[in-house]
Design a protein around this motif. Structure first.
Motif, mmCIF file in Angstrom:
data_model
loop_
_atom_site.group_PDB
_atom_site.id
_atom_site.type_symbol
_atom_site.label_atom_id
_atom_site.label_comp_id
_atom_site.label_asym_id
_atom_site.label_seq_id
_atom_site.Cartn_x
_atom_site.Cartn_y
_atom_site.Cartn_z
ATOM 1 N N SER A 75 0.842 -1.200 0.000
ATOM 2 C CA SER A 75 0.000 0.000 0.000
ATOM 3 C C SER A 75 0.874 1.245 0.000
ATOM 4 O O SER A 75 1.845 1.322 0.756
ATOM 5 N N PRO A 76 0.501 2.241 -0.809
ATOM 6 C CA PRO A 76 1.229 3.506 -0.775
ATOM 7 C C PRO A 76 0.718 4.438 0.316
ATOM 8 O O PRO A 76 1.263 5.535 0.495
ATOM 9 N N ALA A 77 -0.307 4.030 1.053
ATOM 10 C CA ALA A 77 -0.960 4.933 1.991
ATOM 11 C C ALA A 77 -0.422 4.844 3.409
ATOM 12 O O ALA A 77 -0.771 5.677 4.244
ATOM 13 N N TYR A 78 0.382 3.839 3.727
ATOM 14 C CA TYR A 78 1.051 3.822 5.026
ATOM 15 C C TYR A 78 2.547 4.020 4.840
ATOM 16 O O TYR A 78 3.086 3.844 3.745
ATOM 17 N N MET A 79 3.206 4.399 5.926
ATOM 18 C CA MET A 79 4.651 4.594 5.921
ATOM 19 C C MET A 79 5.334 3.356 6.477
ATOM 20 O O MET A 79 4.740 2.599 7.260
ATOM 21 N N THR A 80 6.569 3.130 6.096
ATOM 22 C CA THR A 80 7.338 2.014 6.629
ATOM 23 C C THR A 80 8.687 2.503 7.133
ATOM 24 O O THR A 80 9.261 3.449 6.602
ATOM 25 N N VAL A 81 9.164 1.846 8.178
ATOM 26 C CA VAL A 81 10.499 2.107 8.721
ATOM 27 C C VAL A 81 11.190 0.765 8.857
ATOM 28 O O VAL A 81 10.674 -0.149 9.504
ATOM 29 N N GLY A 82 12.356 0.642 8.248
ATOM 30 C CA GLY A 82 13.129 -0.585 8.353
ATOM 31 C C GLY A 82 14.046 -0.554 9.563
ATOM 32 O O GLY A 82 14.789 0.406 9.759
ATOM 33 N N LEU A 83 13.989 -1.607 10.376
ATOM 34 C CA LEU A 83 14.797 -1.691 11.586
ATOM 35 C C LEU A 83 15.786 -2.842 11.507
ATOM 36 O O LEU A 83 15.658 -3.748 10.668
ATOM 37 N N ALA A 84 16.763 -2.815 12.395
ATOM 38 C CA ALA A 84 17.823 -3.824 12.396
ATOM 39 C C ALA A 84 17.248 -5.224 12.536
ATOM 40 O O ALA A 84 16.293 -5.465 13.295
ATOM 41 N N ASP A 85 17.833 -6.161 11.798
ATOM 42 C CA ASP A 85 17.340 -7.536 11.828
ATOM 43 C C ASP A 85 18.494 -8.523 11.774
ATOM 44 O O ASP A 85 19.661 -8.153 11.601
ATOM 45 N N ASP A 86 18.166 -9.793 11.938
ATOM 46 C CA ASP A 86 19.162 -10.854 11.851
ATOM 47 C C ASP A 86 19.095 -11.555 10.503
ATOM 48 O O ASP A 86 19.478 -12.705 10.365
ATOM 49 N N ASP A 87 18.587 -10.847 9.505
ATOM 50 C CA ASP A 87 18.350 -11.300 8.146
ATOM 51 C C ASP A 87 17.055 -12.096 8.023
ATOM 52 O O ASP A 87 16.737 -12.584 6.954
ATOM 53 N N ASP A 88 16.311 -12.210 9.099
ATOM 54 C CA ASP A 88 14.994 -12.856 9.061
ATOM 55 C C ASP A 88 13.950 -12.055 9.839
ATOM 56 O O ASP A 88 12.844 -11.854 9.382
ATOM 57 N N ARG A 89 14.319 -11.607 11.044
ATOM 58 C CA ARG A 89 13.366 -10.945 11.936
ATOM 59 C C ARG A 89 14.093 -9.870 12.738
ATOM 60 O O ARG A 89 15.319 -9.784 12.688
ATOM 61 N N LEU A 90 13.346 -9.044 13.454
ATOM 62 C CA LEU A 90 13.958 -7.987 14.251
ATOM 63 C C LEU A 90 14.936 -8.554 15.266
ATOM 64 O O LEU A 90 14.725 -9.644 15.809
ATOM 65 N N ASP A 91 16.013 -7.805 15.537
ATOM 66 C CA ASP A 91 16.918 -8.199 16.615
ATOM 67 C C ASP A 91 17.002 -7.071 17.646
ATOM 68 O O ASP A 91 16.358 -6.036 17.503
#
Length: 294
Positions: A75-91
């Motif tokens: 969706s173009p209507a919400y914003m996203t923020v990428g956070l640090a991960d272990d290449d699969d999920r948040l760390d």
């Protein structure tokens, strides 16, 4: 318990106030959704789309960097923020920037597609016990809480837990049957673990039960076609958006469950139960809200 706990099943569901003609996106709340992982980017994206369709003014999804572009593509209507991960999920390195995002939000929802790891358990514990803002807790965040009984009993603020029967069993150690009275007692017992009385339990399934320490209601909308992957993620977004618009935790859970089921009923009427999928529930939220408005 029968003498002190009220059954509000027949009481009219709460309603949103009509929108101010001078209203703008800042009036309708900022929702922060936390979730997603490799292979499960769609879960938190469904929550985001549902929050938008349920009236939230601004929606941001905090998700692992490895899936941020996928989440953003829905969706173009919400914003996203990428956070640090272990290449699969948040760390755990995601925690500090995540807490900065929390400061800007009115409501937090966590869990859809989050995945499971020791780092996830740590993140959920910190958010659950340190953040005073209202929070919807679903899916893998509930699985993390199952390992944190002390945290479950000590939320920092209002919490809406949305377990299906399997998640409920992991949280409590109890397997529920299909009897409505047993489901109601189980939801009430889980809510009562929180002695501060800030927890609402939404026990999903046929006749979803909404309960807190003093009252409960059984939902009458919905149909078997909604037994499909992602339907619960949609509910998470709906409840979060209602919280962001000023309803309290009980009102948001009660109305959210009702309108979610009503959207599913509208979708089933047009598409049939067999072919119904989670995005159909999102698509029919507008007609469900319009029916409630009328």
């Amino acid at each position: 318990m029968k003498d002190t706990v009220k059954d509000l099943s027949k009481q009219a569901v709460p309603r949103l106030e009509p929108r101010d003609q001078q209203g703008h996106k800042g009036n309708y709340g900022r929702v922060l959704l936390v979730g997603g992982s490799r292979g499960m980017a769609g879960s938190i994206s469904l929550s985001g789309m549902a929050a938008l369709r349920s009236g939230a003014g601004l929606v941001t999804i905090a998700t692992p960097r490895c899936v941020q572009s996928t989440v953003a593509s829905f969706s173009p209507a919400y914003m996203t923020v990428g956070l640090a991960d272990d290449d699969d999920r948040l760390d755990t390195h995601a925690m500090d920037p995540l807490m900065e995002l929390v400061k800007e939000a009115d409501v937090i929802a966590i869990g859809p597609g989050l995945g499971r790891s020791p780092a996830i358990v740590s993140i959920v514990e910190q958010l659950y016990t340190q953040v005073a803002k209202p929070m919807v807790v679903d899916a893998d965040a509930l699985n993390a809480l199952a390992k944190l009984p002390e945290a479950l009993a000590t939320p920092r603020g209002p919490r809406v837990l949305t377990p299906h029967p399997g998640e409920f069993a992991r949280l409590t150690g109890d397997k529920l049957g299909a009897r409505p009275s047993t489901r109601t007692k189980g939801a009430l017992a889980l809510a009562l673990r929180d002695k501060s009385h800030q927890t609402i339990v939404v026990l999903k399934g046929s006749g979803t039960v909404v309960a807190n320490h003093k009252q409960h209601a059984t939902n009458a909308t919905g149909n078997p076609g909604m037994g499909t992957g992602g339907a619960g993620d949609v509910l998470t977004g709906v409840i979060a958006a209602l919280l962001a618009q000023g309803l309290d935790a009980w009102q948001s859970a009660r109305l959210g469950v009702h309108v979610h089921g009503l959207a599913g009923d509208h979708a089933a009427e047009k598409l049939g139960q067999v072919s119904l999928i989670a995005t159909d529930i999102v698509d029919y939220l507008p007609s469900a809200f319009r029916e409630l408005g009328e």
